[in-house]
Every structure is written in structure tokens, then in C-alpha cells.
Scaffold this motif. Structure first.
Motif, mmCIF file in Angstrom:
data_model
loop_
_atom_site.group_PDB
_atom_site.id
_atom_site.type_symbol
_atom_site.label_atom_id
_atom_site.label_comp_id
_atom_site.label_asym_id
_atom_site.label_seq_id
_atom_site.Cartn_x
_atom_site.Cartn_y
_atom_site.Cartn_z
ATOM 1 N N MET A 88 0.847 -1.196 0.000
ATOM 2 C CA MET A 88 0.000 0.000 0.000
ATOM 3 C C MET A 88 0.881 1.244 0.000
ATOM 4 O O MET A 88 1.740 1.413 0.853
ATOM 5 C CB MET A 88 -0.889 0.005 1.249
ATOM 6 N N ARG A 89 0.665 2.111 -0.978
ATOM 7 C CA ARG A 89 1.408 3.363 -1.007
ATOM 8 C C ARG A 89 0.711 4.367 -0.099
ATOM 9 O O ARG A 89 -0.320 4.912 -0.427
ATOM 10 C CB ARG A 89 1.494 3.919 -2.438
ATOM 11 N N ARG A 90 1.303 4.585 1.051
ATOM 12 C CA ARG A 90 0.692 5.480 2.025
ATOM 13 C C ARG A 90 1.216 6.895 1.868
ATOM 14 O O ARG A 90 0.470 7.862 1.965
ATOM 15 C CB ARG A 90 0.987 4.945 3.433
ATOM 16 N N PHE A 91 2.528 7.030 1.625
ATOM 17 C CA PHE A 91 3.148 8.348 1.499
ATOM 18 C C PHE A 91 3.802 8.469 0.123
ATOM 19 O O PHE A 91 4.420 7.534 -0.364
ATOM 20 C CB PHE A 91 4.195 8.555 2.595
ATOM 21 N N ARG A 92 3.688 9.646 -0.461
ATOM 22 C CA ARG A 92 4.242 9.864 -1.792
ATOM 23 C C ARG A 92 5.265 10.992 -1.841
ATOM 24 O O ARG A 92 6.021 11.096 -2.791
ATOM 25 C CB ARG A 92 3.110 10.158 -2.786
ATOM 26 N N ASN A 93 5.291 11.827 -0.822
ATOM 27 C CA ASN A 93 6.151 13.006 -0.863
ATOM 28 C C ASN A 93 6.617 13.313 0.570
ATOM 29 O O ASN A 93 5.961 14.043 1.301
ATOM 30 C CB ASN A 93 5.381 14.191 -1.453
ATOM 31 N N ILE A 94 7.754 12.746 0.965
ATOM 32 C CA ILE A 94 8.217 12.758 2.349
ATOM 33 C C ILE A 94 9.258 13.850 2.550
ATOM 34 O O ILE A 94 10.144 14.050 1.715
ATOM 35 C CB ILE A 94 8.819 11.391 2.721
ATOM 36 N N LEU A 95 9.155 14.547 3.671
ATOM 37 C CA LEU A 95 10.137 15.559 4.060
ATOM 38 C C LEU A 95 10.891 15.058 5.279
ATOM 39 O O LEU A 95 10.292 14.779 6.325
ATOM 40 C CB LEU A 95 9.441 16.880 4.378
ATOM 41 N N PHE A 96 12.220 14.941 5.158
ATOM 42 C CA PHE A 96 13.064 14.572 6.296
ATOM 43 C C PHE A 96 13.818 15.805 6.767
ATOM 44 O O PHE A 96 14.449 16.509 5.974
ATOM 45 C CB PHE A 96 14.064 13.478 5.927
ATOM 46 N N VAL A 97 13.777 16.062 8.067
ATOM 47 C CA VAL A 97 14.432 17.228 8.652
ATOM 48 C C VAL A 97 15.744 16.775 9.279
ATOM 49 O O VAL A 97 15.759 16.009 10.252
ATOM 50 C CB VAL A 97 13.539 17.897 9.709
ATOM 51 N N ARG B 112 11.493 4.116 0.008
ATOM 52 C CA ARG B 112 11.656 2.915 -0.821
ATOM 53 C C ARG B 112 10.353 2.124 -0.901
ATOM 54 O O ARG B 112 9.912 1.724 -1.977
ATOM 55 C CB ARG B 112 12.755 2.032 -0.239
ATOM 56 N N ARG B 113 9.748 1.867 0.262
ATOM 57 C CA ARG B 113 8.550 1.028 0.308
ATOM 58 C C ARG B 113 7.362 1.658 -0.399
ATOM 59 O O ARG B 113 6.506 0.960 -0.943
ATOM 60 C CB ARG B 113 8.179 0.731 1.757
ATOM 61 N N ASN B 114 7.301 2.975 -0.356
ATOM 62 C CA ASN B 114 6.164 3.684 -0.935
ATOM 63 C C ASN B 114 6.446 4.255 -2.316
ATOM 64 O O ASN B 114 5.584 4.917 -2.886
ATOM 65 C CB ASN B 114 5.725 4.810 0.005
ATOM 66 N N ASP B 115 7.679 4.019 -2.809
ATOM 67 C CA ASP B 115 8.082 4.593 -4.093
ATOM 68 C C ASP B 115 7.818 6.101 -4.075
ATOM 69 O O ASP B 115 7.240 6.669 -5.004
ATOM 70 C CB ASP B 115 7.325 3.924 -5.243
ATOM 71 N N GLY C 156 17.436 4.616 -7.171
ATOM 72 C CA GLY C 156 16.339 5.089 -8.003
ATOM 73 C C GLY C 156 15.318 5.947 -7.295
ATOM 74 O O GLY C 156 14.268 6.264 -7.859
ATOM 75 N N ILE C 157 15.615 6.350 -6.053
ATOM 76 C CA ILE C 157 14.691 7.214 -5.318
ATOM 77 C C ILE C 157 14.924 8.664 -5.727
ATOM 78 O O ILE C 157 16.072 9.123 -5.798
ATOM 79 C CB ILE C 157 14.892 7.057 -3.802
ATOM 80 N N GLU C 158 13.851 9.368 -5.972
ATOM 81 C CA GLU C 158 13.947 10.787 -6.322
ATOM 82 C C GLU C 158 14.169 11.599 -5.053
ATOM 83 O O GLU C 158 13.311 11.646 -4.168
ATOM 84 C CB GLU C 158 12.673 11.245 -7.028
ATOM 85 N N VAL C 159 15.344 12.236 -4.943
ATOM 86 C CA VAL C 159 15.718 12.948 -3.726
ATOM 87 C C VAL C 159 16.063 14.398 -4.069
ATOM 88 O O VAL C 159 16.772 14.669 -5.037
ATOM 89 C CB VAL C 159 16.931 12.292 -3.026
ATOM 90 N N ASP C 160 15.549 15.304 -3.233
ATOM 91 C CA ASP C 160 15.889 16.716 -3.357
ATOM 92 C C ASP C 160 16.505 17.180 -2.043
ATOM 93 O O ASP C 160 16.269 16.594 -0.983
ATOM 94 C CB ASP C 160 14.633 17.538 -3.672
ATOM 95 N N VAL C 161 17.306 18.220 -2.111
ATOM 96 C CA VAL C 161 17.954 18.796 -0.942
ATOM 97 C C VAL C 161 17.550 20.252 -0.838
ATOM 98 O O VAL C 161 17.512 20.972 -1.840
ATOM 99 C CB VAL C 161 19.488 18.666 -1.038
ATOM 100 N N CYS C 162 17.231 20.691 0.378
ATOM 101 C CA CYS C 162 16.779 22.070 0.577
ATOM 102 C C CYS C 162 17.433 22.642 1.837
ATOM 103 O O CYS C 162 17.366 22.040 2.909
ATOM 104 C CB CYS C 162 15.258 22.096 0.714
ATOM 105 N N ILE C 163 18.083 23.798 1.680
ATOM 106 C CA ILE C 163 18.691 24.496 2.813
ATOM 107 C C ILE C 163 17.803 25.682 3.168
ATOM 108 O O ILE C 163 17.562 26.560 2.336
ATOM 109 C CB ILE C 163 20.121 24.981 2.487
ATOM 110 N N LEU C 164 17.326 25.695 4.405
ATOM 111 C CA LEU C 164 16.433 26.740 4.876
ATOM 112 C C LEU C 164 17.176 27.656 5.837
ATOM 113 O O LEU C 164 18.259 27.341 6.315
ATOM 114 C CB LEU C 164 15.227 26.124 5.598
#
Length: 312
Positions: A1-10, A29-32, A81-89
Motif C-alpha cells: 500500500m502506497r501510504r506516502f508519496r512526498n516525504i520531508l526529512f528534517v 523505498r517502500r512507498n516509491d 532510483g529514489i527521487e531525492v531533493d535537498v533544501c537548505i532553509l
């Protein structure tokens, strides 16, 4: 089950973030899912110091260094193959994190929990509590030392809550907890705490005492009503989650839920609380907040549908 599609890690400088980051990475990984790794720097100083070119240059270098560091951290995920972005706040941490979550439509925020001393009431730092209260999406605060996988997950529900959005929050909590329990091959404990009206009156400031026999008779009726409500609520999940356990516990909810989590060595508590839907920033009633201050494990909190954050 894809529960999350757009995760933010702090990413928190100065905290041990390895396990929390692995938790976010495994969820991606589990949720693609897409994963954004964000780090918030303290704002530039005001006044004369901020007017120098040297400060601007140092600030730019610091941002670049952190961006490079997070890019290196996320390299293995990109290779998978995971789409990862980096953001500096930059700025007040909780405001910047919430604003980013809203702006980029994240559906989960994962952050290592901040411990402030050894007192239970200081278990979660101020940034953590601001996120729990004001972030419009689920917030997962991971306690380091929980291990690579969860063995016991607790879903704290209030089946007697008839306020707007109450049933929806309960379903969301149960959906999340059951999905995670299946993924982790963990035991799932669904817990509802109840207290009789007579008991609450007897403990109230005006001491409206009822005869003991009336209190107990009222408690029996209340327990049966809550037992039926709980059975109806969990019925759709009984065959879905192997080894699911349902607990109807008597006592003041704040202390009872926290004691259950600590005594059973729960690894993750999933819970929601209702503020007033539509009122900015109103979240986490006394039950949820007092419970969170007393548990020693990771927590995942959810908001009611229609919750409006004061941060945009």
C-alpha cells in the motif's frame, strides 16, 4: 500500500540522525515516494554585522557546504532510483519546516526527536512540539535507539469522540498504524482509554461526589458502551493485521495511555487529536499533549481533515 508519496526529512545538526534518516529512506523505498532532505540554518544576524560582504560570503559558503553534505548523504538513495531533493532553509526552524511542507505539498514530515534533559515533560523540544501542534501533515518524531524495525506499534484512539472530524482522525490513525504494522511485521495494539462520568465528577474541583454504588453502576454502563464502540471501530482491521490486539483500559486518558506505552515497551505510538477545525493553529488537546510528554518512544501524530495551519 502506497501510504506516502512526498516525504520531508528534517536533518538536525548536533543530533544523532542515522536511524531517523534510515526510517525516512525506508519509507521512501517502500512507498516509491519522493524524498526531500531539509536542514534549517540559524538566520543571519541583524544590524551592522549583517551589512558586511564577508558575512554574506561566509553565509553562502555555509549553505554550499551543507548542500554538499546532504547531497552526499542522499547519494545511495539516488543510486537506488529514489527521487531525492535537498533544501537548505534559514530562519525559525518550525516555521520554515512547516512552510516548506505546505509549499511542496509533503504528506509526511520525519524528524529525529529532540530530548531536552531527563524530565518526561521535556522529552520533546520546542521545535518538535510546534510541529506537532501546527504542521498540517502527519509528523513522525523518531527516538534514536528504537532499532532498525519496530516490534510493537500502538494506535491510541478515542472512539467516544463525536466532535467534527473525530471519526475521520480515528480511521486515519488506524489505517496508518495497521499499514505500518504489516510492513514492519510488528504487533499492533489498539488502545482506547475510558473514564466514567461519575469518576470525573468526583475528581473535579467542586467535588460533586456521587455515592459509590452509583459511580460503579454508571461506570459499568460506560464501559459497555465504549466496548461496543471500540469493537465496531476495529472490526474492519481484525482480519487485516495478523496478531492484532485490542485493549479497553480504564483510567484518566493522559496517564493511562502513556503508562500502557511505557509498560508494554511500545516502539511507536500513532495518535491524533482534535482542535477546532478551521481555527488556525488549534491542535493537540490535553490528552494528546500530556500523553506525548510522558512516553519514551517514537510518535506519529495526525491532524483532522480541514485543519488550518497558522504557518503558510
Amino acid at each position: 500500500m502506497r501510504r506516502f508519496r512526498n516525504i520531508l526529512f528534517v536533518f538536525e545538526d548536533g543530533l544523532t540522525t542515522d536511524q531517523a534518516f534510515q526510517r525516512a529512506a525506508n519509507l521512501a523505498r517502500r512507498n516509491d515516494a519522493q524524498l526531500t532532505i531539509a536542514h534549517c540554518l540559524d538566520p543571519l544576524p541583524h544590524g551592522d554585522m549583517a551589512a558586511t560582504g564577508a558575512v554574506d560570503d561566509s553565509w553562502s559558503r555555509l549553505q554550499d557546504e551543507w548542500r554538499d553534505h546532504l547531497m552526499q548523504l542522499s547519494g545511495p538513495l539516488r543510486n537506488d532510483g529514489i527521487e531525492v531533493d535537498v533544501c537548505i532553509l534559514s530562519g525559525m526552524r518550525f516555521r520554515e519546516i512547516i512552510a516548506l511542507a505546505v509549499r511542496r505539498e509533503h504528506d509526511l514530515v520525519v524528524k529525529p526527536a529532540t530530548r531536552r534533559g531527563g524530565l518526561h515533560r521535556m522529552l520533546f523540544g520546542s521545535t518538535d512540539m510546534h510541529l506537532i501542534r501546527k504542521c498540517p501533515v502527519p509528523v513522525w518524531l523518531h527516538q534514536e535507539g528504537e532499532g532498525a524495525t519496530y516490534r510493537r506499534i500502538m494506535a491510541a484512539v478515542d472512539v467516544g469522540d463525536t466532535s467534527p472530524g473525530g471519526e475521520a482522525v480515528t480511521r486515519f490513525v488506524l489505517d496508518l498504524a495497521s499499514s505500518l504494522a504489516i510492513q514492519e511485521s510488528a504487533d499492533l495494539h489498539i488502545v482506547h482509554a475510558w473514564q466514567g462520568v461519575g469518576e470525573r465528577l468526583a475528581l473535579g474541583p467542586r467535588r460533586q461526589l456521587m455515592p459509590t454504588e452509583e459511580i460503579e453502576a454508571e461506570a459499568v454502563r460506560t464501559e459497555e458502551r465504549h466496548r461496543k464502540l471500540l469493537a465496531d471501530t476495529v472490526a474492519p482491521y481484525i482480519d487485516r493485521v495478523p496478531g492484532l490486539k485490542v485493549h479497553l483500559v480504564r483510567g484518566e486518558p493522559q496517564a493511562t495511555l502513556a503508562r500502557f506505552a511505557n509498560d508494554r515497551e511500545i516502539d511507536l505510538v500513532v495518535m491524533g487529536s482534535l482542535g477546532h477545525v478551521g481555527l488556525p493553529g488549534v491542535f493537540v488537546g490535553s490528552t494528546a499533549e500530556e500523553t506525548l510528554h510522558q512516553v519514551s518512544c517514537s510518535v506519529l501524530t495526525v491532524k483532522p481533515e480541514g485543519f488550518v495551519s497558522p504557518i503558510h
